[in-house]
Motif scaffolding. Sequence first.
Motif, PDB file in Angstrom:
ATOM      1  N   ALA A  10      -7.338   4.685   3.656  1.00 28.74           N
ATOM      2  CA  ALA A  10      -7.171   4.362   2.236  1.00 28.74           C
ATOM      3  C   ALA A  10      -7.906   5.393   1.383  1.00 28.74           C
ATOM      4  O   ALA A  10      -7.373   5.905   0.388  1.00 28.74           O
ATOM      5  N   ASN A  11      -9.127   5.729   1.782  1.00 27.40           N
ATOM      6  CA  ASN A  11      -9.900   6.734   1.035  1.00 27.40           C
ATOM      7  C   ASN A  11      -9.208   8.086   1.045  1.00 27.40           C
ATOM      8  O   ASN A  11      -9.187   8.794   0.042  1.00 27.40           O
ATOM      9  N   ILE A  12      -8.655   8.455   2.192  1.00 26.47           N
ATOM     10  CA  ILE A  12      -7.981   9.754   2.303  1.00 26.47           C
ATOM     11  C   ILE A  12      -6.795   9.791   1.328  1.00 26.47           C
ATOM     12  O   ILE A  12      -6.639  10.730   0.537  1.00 26.47           O
ATOM     13  N   LEU A  13      -5.969   8.743   1.359  1.00 25.89           N
ATOM     14  CA  LEU A  13      -4.760   8.745   0.524  1.00 25.89           C
ATOM     15  C   LEU A  13      -5.108   8.652  -0.959  1.00 25.89           C
ATOM     16  O   LEU A  13      -4.457   9.266  -1.799  1.00 25.89           O
ATOM     17  N   HIS A  14      -6.172   7.922  -1.258  1.00 29.74           N
ATOM     18  CA  HIS A  14      -6.596   7.796  -2.656  1.00 29.74           C
ATOM     19  C   HIS A  14      -7.113   9.139  -3.171  1.00 29.74           C
ATOM     20  O   HIS A  14      -6.755   9.581  -4.261  1.00 29.74           O
ATOM     21  N   SER A  15      -7.930   9.800  -2.374  1.00 29.36           N
ATOM     22  CA  SER A  15      -8.551  11.029  -2.866  1.00 29.36           C
ATOM     23  C   SER A  15      -7.580  12.214  -2.836  1.00 29.36           C
ATOM     24  O   SER A  15      -7.655  13.102  -3.650  1.00 29.36           O
ATOM     25  N   LYS A  16      -6.657  12.208  -1.896  1.00 25.85           N
ATOM     26  CA  LYS A  16      -5.751  13.346  -1.761  1.00 25.85           C
ATOM     27  C   LYS A  16      -4.644  13.349  -2.801  1.00 25.85           C
ATOM     28  O   LYS A  16      -4.161  14.397  -3.200  1.00 25.85           O
ATOM     29  N   ALA A  17      -4.149  12.156  -3.150  1.00 22.91           N
ATOM     30  CA  ALA A  17      -2.983  12.157  -4.033  1.00 22.91           C
ATOM     31  C   ALA A  17      -3.047  11.046  -5.073  1.00 22.91           C
ATOM     32  O   ALA A  17      -2.020  10.659  -5.626  1.00 22.91           O
ATOM     33  N   ALA A  18      -4.273  10.563  -5.319  1.00 22.42           N
ATOM     34  CA  ALA A  18      -4.490   9.559  -6.366  1.00 22.42           C
ATOM     35  C   ALA A  18      -3.578   8.340  -6.236  1.00 22.42           C
ATOM     36  O   ALA A  18      -3.173   7.754  -7.234  1.00 22.42           O
ATOM     37  N   PHE A  19      -3.248   7.968  -5.006  1.00 22.53           N
ATOM     38  CA  PHE A  19      -2.514   6.717  -4.833  1.00 22.53           C
ATOM     39  C   PHE A  19      -3.428   5.574  -5.237  1.00 22.53           C
ATOM     40  O   PHE A  19      -4.651   5.634  -5.029  1.00 22.53           O
ATOM     41  N   SER A  20      -2.826   4.543  -5.812  1.00 23.25           N
ATOM     42  CA  SER A  20      -3.609   3.343  -6.089  1.00 23.25           C
ATOM     43  C   SER A  20      -3.583   2.483  -4.816  1.00 23.25           C
ATOM     44  O   SER A  20      -2.561   2.399  -4.139  1.00 23.25           O
ATOM     45  N   ILE A  21      -4.724   1.890  -4.496  1.00 22.17           N
ATOM     46  CA  ILE A  21      -4.861   1.221  -3.190  1.00 22.17           C
ATOM     47  C   ILE A  21      -5.128  -0.272  -3.360  1.00 22.17           C
ATOM     48  O   ILE A  21      -6.048  -0.668  -4.077  1.00 22.17           O
ATOM     49  N   THR A  22      -4.333  -1.076  -2.690  1.00 19.86           N
ATOM     50  CA  THR A  22      -4.634  -2.507  -2.582  1.00 19.86           C
ATOM     51  C   THR A  22      -4.821  -2.833  -1.106  1.00 19.86           C
ATOM     52  O   THR A  22      -3.971  -2.494  -0.278  1.00 19.86           O
ATOM     53  N   ILE A  23      -5.956  -3.437  -0.795  1.00 23.90           N
ATOM     54  CA  ILE A  23      -6.220  -3.840   0.597  1.00 23.90           C
ATOM     55  C   ILE A  23      -5.919  -5.329   0.723  1.00 23.90           C
ATOM     56  O   ILE A  23      -6.536  -6.158   0.049  1.00 23.90           O
ATOM     57  N   LEU A  24      -4.964  -5.638   1.569  1.00 25.00           N
ATOM     58  CA  LEU A  24      -4.606  -7.030   1.852  1.00 25.00           C
ATOM     59  C   LEU A  24      -5.374  -7.403   3.122  1.00 25.00           C
ATOM     60  O   LEU A  24      -5.289  -6.674   4.117  1.00 25.00           O
ATOM     61  N   HIS A  25      -6.128  -8.495   3.081  1.00 23.70           N
ATOM     62  CA  HIS A  25      -6.981  -8.778   4.243  1.00 23.70           C
ATOM     63  C   HIS A  25      -7.107 -10.271   4.507  1.00 23.70           C
ATOM     64  O   HIS A  25      -6.864 -11.086   3.619  1.00 23.70           O
ATOM     65  N   THR A  26      -7.496 -10.602   5.729  1.00 28.18           N
ATOM     66  CA  THR A  26      -7.738 -12.006   6.077  1.00 28.18           C
ATOM     67  C   THR A  26      -9.147 -12.393   5.616  1.00 28.18           C
ATOM     68  O   THR A  26      -9.985 -11.520   5.353  1.00 28.18           O
ATOM     69  N   HIS A  27      -9.388 -13.697   5.559  1.00 27.52           N
ATOM     70  CA  HIS A  27     -10.759 -14.155   5.256  1.00 27.52           C
ATOM     71  C   HIS A  27     -11.679 -13.836   6.420  1.00 27.52           C
ATOM     72  O   HIS A  27     -12.838 -13.498   6.230  1.00 27.52           O
ATOM     73  N   PHE A  28     -11.130 -13.959   7.620  1.00 26.83           N
ATOM     74  CA  PHE A  28     -11.920 -13.644   8.818  1.00 26.83           C
ATOM     75  C   PHE A  28     -12.240 -12.151   8.815  1.00 26.83           C
ATOM     76  O   PHE A  28     -11.349 -11.312   8.651  1.00 26.83           O
ATOM     77  N   ASN A  29     -13.498 -11.802   8.982  1.00 26.43           N
ATOM     78  CA  ASN A  29     -13.919 -10.393   8.985  1.00 26.43           C
ATOM     79  C   ASN A  29     -13.432  -9.626   7.758  1.00 26.43           C
ATOM     80  O   ASN A  29     -12.944  -8.494   7.860  1.00 26.43           O
ATOM     81  N   SER A  30     -13.563 -10.229   6.580  1.00 23.98           N
ATOM     82  CA  SER A  30     -13.039  -9.526   5.399  1.00 23.98           C
ATOM     83  C   SER A  30     -13.972  -8.373   5.023  1.00 23.98           C
ATOM     84  O   SER A  30     -15.189  -8.487   5.117  1.00 23.98           O
ATOM     85  N   PRO A  31     -13.407  -7.230   4.611  1.00 24.39           N
ATOM     86  CA  PRO A  31     -14.254  -6.106   4.214  1.00 24.39           C
ATOM     87  C   PRO A  31     -14.981  -6.420   2.906  1.00 24.39           C
ATOM     88  O   PRO A  31     -14.571  -7.326   2.173  1.00 24.39           O
ATOM     89  N   ASN A  32     -16.048  -5.674   2.623  1.00 27.20           N
ATOM     90  CA  ASN A  32     -16.837  -5.931   1.411  1.00 27.20           C
ATOM     91  C   ASN A  32     -16.283  -5.114   0.235  1.00 27.20           C
ATOM     92  O   ASN A  32     -16.450  -3.903   0.189  1.00 27.20           O
ATOM     93  N   PRO A  33     -15.647  -5.785  -0.747  1.00 30.35           N
ATOM     94  CA  PRO A  33     -15.038  -5.057  -1.871  1.00 30.35           C
ATOM     95  C   PRO A  33     -16.059  -4.253  -2.669  1.00 30.35           C
ATOM     96  O   PRO A  33     -15.712  -3.243  -3.270  1.00 30.35           O
TER      97      PRO A  33
END
Length: 466
Positions: A39-62
């Motif tokens: 996600a970081n690569i695509l955001h920084s390389k071409a300014a894509f907007s990123i939405t992370i869809l995730h489960t509650h289990f082991n959810s990443p820290n926004p």
Amino acid sequence: MEDATIPTMKSSNTTTTSRRLVLLPLPFQGHINPMLQLANILHSKAAFSITILHTHFNSPNPNNYPHFNFVAIPGVAEDKHSLSDIGNVVRFLYYLNDNCMDAIQVCLERLMLEDEGVLCLITDAQWFATQSVANRLKIPRIVHRTSSVASFLSFAAAPRLLNTGYLQEFFDADMKSETLVPRLEPLKVKDLPKFMTSDPVDVCNMLELMVQGVKGARSVIWNTFKELEELELHTLKQDFPKPHFLIGPFHKYFPASSSSLLAQDQTCISWLDKYPPNSVLYVSFGSLVELEELKFLEMAWGLANSKQPFLWVVRPRSIKGSEWLEPLPHEFLDKVVEGRGHIVKWAPQQEVLAHPAVGGFWTHSGWNSTLESICEGVTMMCSPSFGDQFPNARYVGDVWKIGITLENGFDRGEIEGTIRKVMVDKEGLEMRDKVMKLKKNADHCLKKDGSSCSSVEDLVQHILSI
Ligand code: UDP
């Protein structure tokens, strides 16, 4: 990565002007890390907007990703908080794919209605059922495969191996057969995915669904690099004719990952600072492996008898029946650890491997760990236990020749001898030369004219044109 230029935008063939990518990681540490790095690569390389869809289990820290939007899939796995809640990994994969699709579809429909729309869905390959959702919603789906190409090919071959009797040999020979598997050499029958033992047909079906999901996708993104898997890439392109983007190693584009689910103990670095170059063995078995107490004790005494300094990650509850270090005798803690060991619950692994004091890595051969070790020129001692860890270890030992696998499981004598081979003997020094060459290749592939760097640019153009 040195080349931070944003590639020139090409006008999109699609009717939408959306630049939003929706990324869906599998909720395990070894899958969350590379997906968020991607996600970081695509955001920084071409300014894509990123939405992370995730489960509650082991959810990443926004909070660690203020530049991304996070959407939790409602109602899914909200009651599961640990590995023991999910039982077996294969069952959990079925659970996710059987139970989450309606909720994922609702989330995607809502995102599509927003002004930003959705340009493309990028999911972990193990979210195989999302291909049907993407088809229904007419969203292009790209797969992110978090393993090596070689191990993916071995997974893809599982149904053929079941039909031709190799998997039977695998069971009959008590999983120790040295027979080479046709079309997968140098893999041996004993390297076939071990989680098949739970129910081979069940697992083969799951692998088949994953492979079908890859076949249905527009393209595949890999966290590996061309120079590492040249031959396997050739087979991949024959067997899966579609665009493949080998853009790894992901973790080298940005400083160490902030997607850790556990707090990383920074005392590792100050402790390592006290040791001379290449003197310390780093020991970690990743985020999922659990060990029986007897094996854990063999590990401890192997480390003690080797006389080598060690930094050891012991995750809480990773020793069956124990909270943490209870099985270790006081004698070990007082004499050995006090003298030349450091035990932590979770380490800043990428920084640890990059530390000059680290001269070897005793690993479970997870793909991220293997790649991280190669990228820092660190030789390995391998103790694979399930899934793609066996193929990874085989490649480390027999193809790249940058490590040694403990063939007899956990025996303190073998452990002691192998530590010496890897850390101080001539054999270890020769392996170190080889891994340093691979490190140079890894460094080069990320430079402006390197294979991964060009592949990222191709990927950006591919996404903009689908
Ligand atoms: N990791 C970490 N600290 C640790 C051990 C592991 O940050 O103490 C990270 C490691 O850098 C890697 C991931 O956790 O990115 C583990 O992934 P891998 O594929 O090696 O193994 P898995 O956990 O999926 O079995």
